[in-house]
Scaffold this motif. Sequence first.
Motif, mmCIF file in Angstrom:
data_model
loop_
_atom_site.group_PDB
_atom_site.id
_atom_site.type_symbol
_atom_site.label_atom_id
_atom_site.label_comp_id
_atom_site.label_asym_id
_atom_site.label_seq_id
_atom_site.Cartn_x
_atom_site.Cartn_y
_atom_site.Cartn_z
ATOM 1 N N ILE A 165 0.834 -1.192 0.000
ATOM 2 C CA ILE A 165 0.000 0.000 0.000
ATOM 3 C C ILE A 165 0.876 1.253 0.000
ATOM 4 C CG2 ILE A 165 -1.839 1.256 1.178
ATOM 5 C CD1 ILE A 165 -2.680 -1.444 0.050
ATOM 6 N N ASP A 166 1.944 1.238 0.802
ATOM 7 C CA ASP A 166 2.918 2.315 0.763
ATOM 8 C C ASP A 166 4.213 1.818 1.380
ATOM 9 O OD1 ASP A 166 2.516 2.325 3.507
ATOM 10 O OD2 ASP A 166 2.367 4.500 3.671
ATOM 11 N N GLU A 167 5.201 2.699 1.460
ATOM 12 C CA GLU A 167 6.519 2.292 1.954
ATOM 13 C C GLU A 167 6.534 1.988 3.437
ATOM 14 O OE1 GLU A 167 9.089 5.430 0.602
ATOM 15 O OE2 GLU A 167 9.628 4.315 -1.204
ATOM 16 N N ASN A 168 5.449 2.297 4.150
ATOM 17 C CA ASN A 168 5.339 1.906 5.552
ATOM 18 C C ASN A 168 4.917 0.448 5.689
ATOM 19 O OD1 ASN A 168 5.959 4.485 6.779
ATOM 20 N ND2 ASN A 168 3.973 5.183 6.014
ATOM 21 N N LEU A 169 4.761 -0.225 4.566
ATOM 22 C CA LEU A 169 4.500 -1.658 4.500
ATOM 23 C C LEU A 169 3.135 -2.056 5.067
ATOM 24 C CD1 LEU A 169 8.062 -3.060 5.301
ATOM 25 C CD2 LEU A 169 7.013 -2.622 3.070
ATOM 26 N N TYR A 170 2.133 -1.223 4.816
ATOM 27 C CA TYR A 170 0.761 -1.678 4.987
ATOM 28 C C TYR A 170 0.415 -2.546 3.793
ATOM 29 C CZ TYR A 170 -0.256 1.354 8.960
ATOM 30 O OH TYR A 170 -0.266 1.946 10.197
ATOM 31 N N THR A 171 -0.410 -3.553 4.039
ATOM 32 C CA THR A 171 -0.733 -4.494 2.972
ATOM 33 C C THR A 171 -2.149 -5.008 3.165
ATOM 34 O OG1 THR A 171 0.055 -6.480 1.807
ATOM 35 C CG2 THR A 171 0.197 -6.494 4.223
ATOM 36 N N VAL A 172 -2.563 -5.940 2.330
ATOM 37 C CA VAL A 172 -3.899 -6.522 2.443
ATOM 38 C C VAL A 172 -3.781 -7.936 3.006
ATOM 39 C CG1 VAL A 172 -3.857 -7.287 0.024
ATOM 40 C CG2 VAL A 172 -6.034 -7.124 1.242
ATOM 41 N N GLY A 173 -4.575 -8.209 4.037
ATOM 42 C CA GLY A 173 -4.572 -9.532 4.655
ATOM 43 C C GLY A 173 -5.816 -10.320 4.289
ATOM 44 N N SER A 174 -6.197 -11.214 5.151
ATOM 45 C CA SER A 174 -7.357 -12.063 4.897
ATOM 46 C C SER A 174 -8.651 -11.280 5.101
ATOM 47 C CB SER A 174 -7.336 -13.273 5.827
ATOM 48 O OG SER A 174 -7.382 -12.854 7.190
ATOM 49 N N GLY A 175 -9.736 -11.813 4.549
ATOM 50 C CA GLY A 175 -11.051 -11.236 4.775
ATOM 51 C C GLY A 175 -11.398 -10.055 3.901
ATOM 52 N N GLU A 176 -10.559 -9.729 2.913
ATOM 53 C CA GLU A 176 -10.828 -8.613 2.013
ATOM 54 C C GLU A 176 -10.880 -9.115 0.573
ATOM 55 O OE1 GLU A 176 -11.577 -5.675 3.012
ATOM 56 O OE2 GLU A 176 -11.043 -5.911 5.127
ATOM 57 N N PHE A 177 -11.676 -8.430 -0.250
ATOM 58 C CA PHE A 177 -11.844 -8.906 -1.619
ATOM 59 C C PHE A 177 -10.544 -8.849 -2.415
ATOM 60 C CE2 PHE A 177 -12.568 -4.361 -2.221
ATOM 61 C CZ PHE A 177 -11.974 -4.098 -3.442
ATOM 62 N N MET A 178 -9.631 -7.931 -2.053
ATOM 63 C CA MET A 178 -8.352 -7.875 -2.763
ATOM 64 C C MET A 178 -7.531 -9.130 -2.528
ATOM 65 S SD MET A 178 -6.933 -3.969 -2.631
ATOM 66 C CE MET A 178 -5.387 -4.508 -3.363
ATOM 67 N N ASN A 179 -7.641 -9.713 -1.335
ATOM 68 C CA ASN A 179 -6.975 -10.978 -1.060
ATOM 69 C C ASN A 179 -7.526 -12.070 -1.975
ATOM 70 O OD1 ASN A 179 -5.357 -12.906 0.587
ATOM 71 N ND2 ASN A 179 -7.363 -13.631 1.224
ATOM 72 N N ILE A 190 -0.934 -13.233 7.916
ATOM 73 C CA ILE A 190 -0.374 -12.272 8.873
ATOM 74 C C ILE A 190 -1.463 -11.630 9.712
ATOM 75 C CG2 ILE A 190 0.817 -10.051 9.059
ATOM 76 C CD1 ILE A 190 2.557 -10.890 6.714
ATOM 77 N N GLY A 191 -2.615 -11.388 9.098
ATOM 78 C CA GLY A 191 -3.710 -10.766 9.828
ATOM 79 C C GLY A 191 -4.856 -10.433 8.901
ATOM 80 N N ALA A 192 -5.978 -10.072 9.474
ATOM 81 C CA ALA A 192 -7.153 -9.718 8.690
ATOM 82 C C ALA A 192 -7.138 -8.230 8.363
ATOM 83 C CB ALA A 192 -8.427 -10.073 9.453
ATOM 84 N N TRP A 226 -6.154 -4.889 6.913
ATOM 85 C CA TRP A 226 -5.047 -4.146 6.307
ATOM 86 C C TRP A 226 -3.890 -4.031 7.296
ATOM 87 C CZ3 TRP A 226 -6.157 -3.593 1.335
ATOM 88 C CH2 TRP A 226 -7.507 -3.689 0.973
ATOM 89 N N PRO A 227 -3.182 -5.133 7.543
ATOM 90 C CA PRO A 227 -2.110 -5.119 8.541
ATOM 91 C C PRO A 227 -0.858 -4.402 8.052
ATOM 92 C CG PRO A 227 -2.166 -7.242 7.424
ATOM 93 C CD PRO A 227 -3.355 -6.469 6.924
ATOM 94 N N GLN A 228 -0.074 -3.973 9.017
ATOM 95 C CA GLN A 228 1.242 -3.416 8.725
ATOM 96 C C GLN A 228 2.292 -4.414 9.189
ATOM 97 O OE1 GLN A 228 2.459 -0.020 11.055
ATOM 98 N NE2 GLN A 228 3.875 0.732 9.493
ATOM 99 N N ILE A 229 3.317 -4.632 8.370
ATOM 100 C CA ILE A 229 4.383 -5.540 8.760
ATOM 101 C C ILE A 229 5.676 -4.757 8.929
ATOM 102 C CG2 ILE A 229 3.294 -7.452 7.536
ATOM 103 C CD1 ILE A 229 5.511 -7.221 5.426
ATOM 104 N N SER A 230 6.610 -5.349 9.647
ATOM 105 C CA SER A 230 7.911 -4.715 9.830
ATOM 106 C C SER A 230 8.782 -4.999 8.611
ATOM 107 C CB SER A 230 8.588 -5.258 11.084
ATOM 108 O OG SER A 230 8.924 -6.637 10.902
#
Length: 315
Positions: free
Chosen positions: A211-225, A240-242, A244-248
Amino acid sequence: MLRKNKWLTLGVVLLVSLALLVGCGDNNGDNNGNNNGEEEAADNGTEEATYPMTFVDDTGQEMEIAAEPQRIISLTPNLTETLFALELGDRVVGVSDECNYPQEALEVDQVGSAWGLNLEAILALEPDLLVASGQTPQDAVDQLRENNLTVVVFAPRTLDDIEEMFRQVATVAGVPENGVELANEMSDGREAFNQKVAAEEGDRPTVFVMIDENLYTVGSGEFMNEMINNAGGINVAEDIGAGWPQISEEEFLQIDPEVIISSFTPRDDILANSNWQGINAVQNGRVYNINDDVVTRPGPRIVEGLEELYNAFYE
């Protein structure tokens, strides 16, 4: 201006930006009241819409719709696209500033952005129905309802939900047969895509949606997944999570995706990041900026979004 609402997480803010950022005149009332429309509804098993109609939206709000809506305002791009795809464009009298598709939507009066709707402009258009998404700030929805406006919220989370949204929007607007047709069209497109992906040989690529350089992404439970999986990829963030989780950055390096799909961050910036040079996707140049609108908007162009993803996964 309506009061602005702060999102609970930056990930949600960014998603809304994707879905929302990145028509017209009064209806003559003849589109759906003819016998041909009734016959089509009977042929595809739908029931003719009757009013007054009691409807419960995706937030659990029950409301009565007194008559078939003739002046509709859409507060989000995906619903604007849906209304036009349902052949209701001539009833759309207002759209949010972010609505940029189809071309006809650009000719419709604008009523502000998702973060600052113009109440005065909305009231001046005298709508009998407003359609909003789950990302529309609740305080904005509440204030519109306090002004005796009918606001229906649609918040699909899965691809099946999107098809159901088509049917529900069409039912509320009095053209249920159009909703069935659009839902079937999307369902057929998805099935054709499943067969296309099944014919591919070899392993599916692992995919990270940045999603951006802060490493937000799409997890489970969303249509993009779902879209990633349906287009032939494996979403490395699914477990990783449901939402829009952020990862390190450490996690990012560990999951080492083969493909990176970027929403905002330019491809060249990702490829040039010195900390990410060991990632498979970066090493092999498999970083893609794609058309956000067809991937992030839960609307009638979902199959186009699948095609965009598929082309990135199997170039």
